[in-house]
Design a protein around this motif. Structure first.
Motif, PDB file in Angstrom:
ATOM      1  N   ASN A 176     -12.441  72.759  57.494  1.00 44.34           N
ATOM      2  CA  ASN A 176     -13.279  71.583  57.159  1.00 44.34           C
ATOM      3  C   ASN A 176     -12.796  70.913  55.880  1.00 44.34           C
ATOM      4  O   ASN A 176     -13.590  70.612  54.984  1.00 44.34           O
ATOM      5  CB  ASN A 176     -14.748  71.984  57.052  1.00 44.34           C
ATOM      6  CG  ASN A 176     -15.254  72.679  58.308  1.00 44.34           C
ATOM      7  OD1 ASN A 176     -14.602  72.640  59.345  1.00 44.34           O
ATOM      8  ND2 ASN A 176     -16.392  73.354  58.201  1.00 44.34           N
ATOM      9  N   GLY A 177     -11.470  70.747  55.794  1.00 46.92           N
ATOM     10  CA  GLY A 177     -10.942  70.018  54.639  1.00 46.92           C
ATOM     11  C   GLY A 177     -11.167  70.732  53.331  1.00 46.92           C
ATOM     12  O   GLY A 177     -11.329  70.083  52.282  1.00 46.92           O
ATOM     13  N   GLY A 178     -11.233  72.074  53.419  1.00 52.74           N
ATOM     14  CA  GLY A 178     -11.418  72.849  52.195  1.00 52.74           C
ATOM     15  C   GLY A 178     -12.872  73.047  51.812  1.00 52.74           C
ATOM     16  O   GLY A 178     -13.178  73.721  50.830  1.00 52.74           O
ATOM     17  N   MET A 179     -13.778  72.555  52.631  1.00 52.62           N
ATOM     18  CA  MET A 179     -15.204  72.669  52.297  1.00 52.62           C
ATOM     19  C   MET A 179     -15.824  73.972  52.774  1.00 52.62           C
ATOM     20  O   MET A 179     -17.003  74.229  52.490  1.00 52.62           O
ATOM     21  CB  MET A 179     -15.958  71.486  52.909  1.00 52.62           C
ATOM     22  CG  MET A 179     -15.544  70.135  52.352  1.00 52.62           C
ATOM     23  SD  MET A 179     -15.788  70.084  50.554  1.00 52.62           S
ATOM     24  CE  MET A 179     -17.572  69.949  50.503  1.00 52.62           C
TER      25      MET A 179
END
Ligand SMILES: NC(=O)N[C@@H](O)C(=O)O
Ligand code: NI
Length: 165
Positions: free
Chosen positions: A33-36
């Protein structure tokens, strides 16, 4: 021989012959999740077999607490599938397993979970039923649905006295 069983702290190493400890420990496997989101990936050896198109099943069990010391007489195993219990609170629970000795369970071992730890019992592993401590609470259950008989129960001739000091 004493029939007193003292619960041990649950660790992946100690529990490995019986199953997996499900927890977010150490560095995440990878980020998504994009680093989330830190993903702790592939934590349990799920195993479903036997007749009737076996598949994984996700349930929620509202487990009621047991008092300690516990008089343990019954253990069970699921010859056709693994079974995982993940607490949905931070409350501890008691994890009881036993080695198989020519088709019957030997001396049990008990483990006390740290907050948030869950377990996955390997297929055909002798274990006590879900044993919450403290408050009644919800547990996510991942196990098998399918055909055949997936429950074998065994009652010890004498109880084991399980405690968590
Ligand atoms: N039957 C069920 O869902 N639970 C037991 O197998 C257990 O291990 O608690
Ligand atoms: Ni079970």
């Amino acid at each position: 021989m004493s029939r007193e069983i003292a619960a041990e702290p649950l660790t992946p190493e100690a529990f490995a012959p019986f199953g997996d400890v499900i927890e977010a420990r150490g560095a995440p496997s990878f980020r998504i999740n994009g680093g989330m989101c830190d993903r702790h990936h592939d934590l349990a050896r799920l195993d479903f077999t036997g007749p009737g198109n076996p598949r994984a099943n996700i349930s929620i069990g509202f487990g009621r607490p047991y008092a300690l010391p516990l008089r343990l007489t019954l253990v069970e195993r699921h010859p056709l599938g693994s079974q995982a219990f993940v607490p949905m609170t931070e409350d501890p629970f008691l994890v009881i397993v036993a080695p198989d000795e020519n088709g019957v369970p030997g001396r049990p071992r008990a483990f006390l979970t740290a907050p948030g730890q869950g377990v996955n019992y390997l297929r055909n592993t002798w274990h006590g039923v879900l044993t919450p401590l403290g408050r009644a609470s919800n547990f996510l259950i991942v196990d098998r649905v399918g055909g055949g008989n997936n429950l074998e129960e065994f009652s010890y001739a004498e109880p084991w006295i399980v405690n968590a000091v």
